[in-house]
Write a protein that holds these residues in place. Structure first.
Motif, mmCIF file in Angstrom:
data_model
loop_
_atom_site.group_PDB
_atom_site.id
_atom_site.type_symbol
_atom_site.label_atom_id
_atom_site.label_comp_id
_atom_site.label_asym_id
_atom_site.label_seq_id
_atom_site.Cartn_x
_atom_site.Cartn_y
_atom_site.Cartn_z
ATOM 1 N N LEU A 118 35.366 52.666 44.569
ATOM 2 C CA LEU A 118 36.201 53.430 43.167
ATOM 3 C C LEU A 118 37.668 52.731 44.024
ATOM 4 O O LEU A 118 38.606 52.525 43.007
ATOM 5 N N GLY A 119 38.097 52.327 44.872
ATOM 6 C CA GLY A 119 39.352 51.317 45.148
ATOM 7 C C GLY A 119 39.054 50.380 44.494
ATOM 8 O O GLY A 119 39.550 49.221 43.822
ATOM 9 N N MET A 120 37.671 49.081 45.017
ATOM 10 C CA MET A 120 37.327 47.908 43.506
ATOM 11 C C MET A 120 37.598 48.342 42.278
ATOM 12 O O MET A 120 37.886 47.722 41.508
ATOM 13 N N ALA A 127 44.668 45.910 38.074
ATOM 14 C CA ALA A 127 44.810 44.380 36.837
ATOM 15 C C ALA A 127 45.208 44.042 36.074
ATOM 16 O O ALA A 127 45.748 42.737 35.695
ATOM 17 N N ARG A 128 43.499 44.364 35.786
ATOM 18 C CA ARG A 128 43.306 44.030 34.133
ATOM 19 C C ARG A 128 45.060 43.970 33.528
ATOM 20 O O ARG A 128 45.333 43.022 32.504
ATOM 21 N N ARG A 129 45.598 45.194 33.268
ATOM 22 C CA ARG A 129 46.314 45.816 32.400
ATOM 23 C C ARG A 129 47.473 45.028 32.524
ATOM 24 O O ARG A 129 48.241 43.829 31.630
ATOM 25 N N LEU A 138 38.475 41.521 38.058
ATOM 26 C CA LEU A 138 37.088 41.340 39.899
ATOM 27 C C LEU A 138 37.389 39.868 40.484
ATOM 28 O O LEU A 138 37.155 40.774 41.147
ATOM 29 N N GLY A 139 37.886 39.315 40.269
ATOM 30 C CA GLY A 139 37.923 38.501 41.529
ATOM 31 C C GLY A 139 39.251 38.970 43.091
ATOM 32 O O GLY A 139 38.531 38.684 43.774
ATOM 33 N N ALA A 370 45.153 37.913 41.943
ATOM 34 C CA ALA A 370 44.810 38.264 40.526
ATOM 35 C C ALA A 370 45.540 37.466 39.085
ATOM 36 O O ALA A 370 45.174 37.164 38.530
ATOM 37 N N LEU A 371 46.343 37.375 39.726
ATOM 38 C CA LEU A 371 47.706 36.736 38.461
ATOM 39 C C LEU A 371 47.459 35.602 38.869
ATOM 40 O O LEU A 371 47.304 34.580 37.730
ATOM 41 N N GLY A 372 47.375 34.472 40.079
ATOM 42 C CA GLY A 372 46.817 33.300 39.686
ATOM 43 C C GLY A 372 45.904 32.938 39.003
ATOM 44 O O GLY A 372 45.740 31.879 38.592
ATOM 45 N N LEU A 373 45.059 33.533 39.485
ATOM 46 C CA LEU A 373 43.116 33.811 39.029
ATOM 47 C C LEU A 373 43.837 33.281 37.616
ATOM 48 O O LEU A 373 43.031 32.781 36.597
#
Length: 771
Positions: A118-120, A127-129, A138-139, A370-373
């Motif tokens: 659930l946490g992931m 993060a996707r939003r 995902l990363g 996530a933003l860096g990726l």
């Protein structure tokens, strides 16, 4: 070669967008993290906190499986306590169903796995939003989902802290609410209700704090007042619904905290180096003092660099929030202390461990990763030859960080001290003196523990006994007989044959939720009692708490109201926002009506010192020495009791009598200096009176008896002077000036209150050192 790498990134993006593939990946990662925990399923965690907290779940499932009752009352802990009103219990969470089916100790590692998934998944949606990339989200999701604190929590019995993993779902729901979606209302209210029922003493208030910040972030990003006005209507509905949806647990907790407020004093802090080790050092496989408890893979910090370089505007919020959370985690070691400011707010005043703010620190660092990726991946579509390999390298760093997170998780989970479960013995229930750190063994014997290790002052009767031949008896032995007919946690039946009106006593704590079929339920010095008339009768005691039953009704109405609103919306007849707010407010109105129409006695707090003596007294005892010192805050040191010498064990009991006459800053505490003729100084500083009240919370114009002890073993024989003063223990550490006394000696902001002599026969290696 660039083309193949480009195709690989496209495939990763498609896989990340597929829920089934993504959940399968998260499930496998969670399984790898929980493998050791799952291999120990069914064993007993022998760590002291686990004995206390896990016994609550054992007691709750025992009520369900052995007696077919809801786990409302827990007779096995602290002489009997209201299970719904105990902050750290999770017996009314949906997870109790799994615990009842497979056993609480087998259910724990399964629940750990569920929370990790659930946490992931929650972080992915959040993060996707926020970063606009499924692959980037995902990363970074496992970086948050597999943080070390969750493993540590399981290994020492704090499974309720797995609720921190639901933080992203709260923020996702908040975003949906601001967009006017009722699904967001259900998500926010449902997650808070789950966290509260799961014993989330830290996840709930911290979650509320970050929901408020996310609300501000979302409103700031909206354009135009109409959209913001609509969002505010939706947020108002969410607030009403969340309060009502949580009423089943919130009402009992409010009732408990009014009766027995939890006090957390001290000035906890973490210096920069230990804090960094907690966050970034890979933990070892053994040793509770080993750092790395909140492990976040250091390599993942490299992913934040592209975010700061290529997406500075979107990186600003998570970077600032990560810094603020780390500042908060430093506690009182930071100057100024952000944590000290937070503790001035209601609810947050009970926070004891500032380092737990490293959890949201990990969250916002993962958002930066996530933003860096995402920033690198977006460049691959514009200039493939230049950016593709950088994106592939960043993905490799992310995956390698997963491996480090899994290694740390496994190491921390091996800290668990597992033993075999004790064999159960079927016998009638009875209270035992017990041991607060071995309650798991007592429950298997169907014995309650009078020894209580809770972090809040459970109201316990001084008349509780662990050596009675029968648990139900008449207060006057010559007034007749009492015999147990039936016993269950929530219902006790006793056959009474009374030759005259008398009182039936039950060897459990009193609570206003107890009702009797005969006579009047009373509190006998905190012990459960019933006034029974003369004659032969069967007295049936049932636990029917107003807060639990009424709160459950309010929560049911809240969900019914939201279901009605969502049904109207689906049919294309959505209610206007004012009407929807009115529907969401109905359960709260019902709550108010129930509270007024269903009166119940209030369990008044009985504040006592550590030695069991009352904290408030009507008058000074004859042996008290008058001091009458006035300070530069509305506090008076009226008198003191200092013995001539320590007792045979080297213990010196001291008593200070205080009075407050006005509002006192919460930072003010007491310092006690005990000084020898040679100038050696010992002491016993304490910011809380009798372990119960700060001066700011103490009743005014009342004589307050603050009793504590000093161990003089190992002290130099001779005369020791006792000097007392006030200081800003929770502030700048400065002393409070003494304005005047009735002749008492004053030196450096300290008032002389007495002298005692340490004899030469007190010999040991222990000493009491000034904090």
């Amino acid at each position: 070669m660039t083309t193949s790498s480009h195709g690989l990134l496209r495939a990763a993006h498609r896989a990340a967008s597929l829920t089934s593939v993504r959940l399968a990946l998260f499930g496998v990662l969670a399984l790898a993290a929980c493998w050791h925990s799952l291999s120990l399923a069914g064993g007993m965690n022998d760590f002291r906190d686990s004995h206390l907290l896990d016994s609550y779940e054992d007691a709750g499932t025992r009520s369900v499986t052995h007696y077919g009752q809801l786990p409302l009352w827990n007779p096995w802990s602290c002489g009997g306590q209201y299970a719904l009103g105990s902050p750290q219990t999770r017996v009314f969470a949906p997870t109790v169903v799994l615990s009842s089916l497979v056993g609480p100790r087998r259910a724990e590692p399964i629940l750990l796995w569920v929370f990790l998934v659930l946490g992931m998944e929650g972080f992915f949606h959040y993060a996707r939003r926020r970063v606009g990339s499924a692959t980037g989200a995902l990363g970074a999701a496992p970086l948050f989902g597999l943080m070390g604190f969750t493993a540590l929590s399981w290994s020492i019995g704090w499974l309720n802290f797995a609720g921190f993993l639901l933080l992203p779902w709260l923020l996702v729901g908040t975003r949906r609410v601001a967009e006017g979606k009722l699904s967001g209302v259900a998500l926010v209210g449902g997650v808070f209700a789950l966290l509260l029922s799961f014993g989330g003493t830290y996840p709930v208030p911290m979650g509320a704090l970050f929901v408020a910040l996310e609300t501000g972030r979302t409103l700031y990003g909206m354009r135009g007042m109409p959209r913001r006005r609509e969002a505010l209507w939706a947020l108002g509905i969410t607030a009403c619904f969340t309060l009502a949806a949580c009423a089943f647990r919130l009402w009992p907790l409010i009732e408990t905290m009014r009766s027995s407020p939890r006090v957390m004093a001290g000035t906890p802090g973490n210096a920069l180096v230990p804090l960094t080790k907690m966050l970034l050092q890979l933990p070892a496989r053994a040793g509770y003092s080993d750092p790395g408890n909140f492990y976040f893979a250091p390599a993942a910090l490299l992913l934040a660099l592209p975010a700061l370089a290529l997406a500075r505007r979107r990186a600003l919020y998570p970077a600032v929030m990560a810094g603020l959370c780390a500042w908060m985690a430093a506690g009182y070691s930071a100057t100024p202390s952000l944590f000290a400011g937070l503790r001035t707010l209601p609810i947050f005043e009970t926070f004891r461990y500032p380092e737990r703010f490293l959890v949201p620190t990990c969250f916002f660092l993962a958002e930066l990763a996530a933003l860096g990726l995402a920033a690198l991946l977006s460049r691959t579509w514009r200039a493939p030859s230049r950016w593709t390999w950088a994106a592939v390298a960043a993905c490799a760093v992310a995956i390698s960080s997963w491996g480090l997170q899994l290694r740390a998780f496994d190491n921390l989970s091996r800290w668990a001290q597992m033993t075999a479960m004790p064999a159960e013995r079927e016998q009638p229930f009875a209270q035992a003196r017990g041991n607060r750190w071995s309650q798991g063994h007592l429950l298997a014997l169907n014995r309650g523990s009078i020894a209580c290790g809770e972090a809040w002052p459970v109201p316990m009767s001084s008349k509780l006994r662990g050596d009675l031949s029968q648990e139900e008896y008449l207060e006057e032995p010559g007034a007749g007989t009492a015999k147990r007919v039936e016993w269950t946690p929530n219902r006790v039946s006793i056959e009474v044959d009374a030759t005259r009106p008398t009182v039936l006593l039950v060897n459990q704590n009193w609570h206003p939720g107890w009702k009797s079929s005969q006579g009047e339920v009373i509190s006998r010095d905190g012990l459960l009692g019933v006034r029974v008339p003369q004659g032969r009768q069967q007295v049936v005691l049932s636990f029917l708490p107003r807060s639990g039953l009424g709160g459950t009704l309010v929560s049911a109405l809240a969900w019914a109201g939201l279901s009605f609103l969502m049904w109207r919306e689906r049919r294309g007849h959505r209610l206007p926002w004012p009407g929807a707010l009115g529907v969401s407010a109905v359960p709260l109105a019902v709550w108010g009506v129930l509270a007024m129409a269903w009166p119940e006695p209030v369990a008044k707090p009985d504040p006592r010192n550590a030695d069991g003596s009352p904290l408030t007294v009507a008058a000074l005892p004859p042996e008290a020495r008058q001091v009458n010192a006035r300070f530069d805050v509305p506090v008076e040191l009226v008198a003191a009791e200092v013995p001539a010498e320590p007792d045979a064990e080297g213990i010196t009991p001291l008593v200070l009598h205080w009075r407050t006459t006005g509002p006192v800053p919460r930072s003010v505490g007491i310092f006690v200096h005990v000084v020898s003729a040679e100038g050696q100084r010992m002491g016993s500083d304490h910011p809380v009176l009798g372990g119960t009240w700060f001066f700011a919370d103490a009743p005014r114009d009342t004589l307050l008896r603050d009793a504590f002890s000093l161990s003089t073993r190992g002290w130099r024989p001779g005369t020791w002077n006792v000097l007392v003063g006030l200081w800003h223990a929770g502030g700048d550490q400065s002393r409070v000036d003494v304005l005047g006394t009735d002749g008492a000696q004053v030196s450096e902001g300290r008032v002389y209150v007495g002298t005692f002599t340490v004899p030469r026969n007190v010999r040991a290696n222990e000493s009491s050192v000034n904090p």
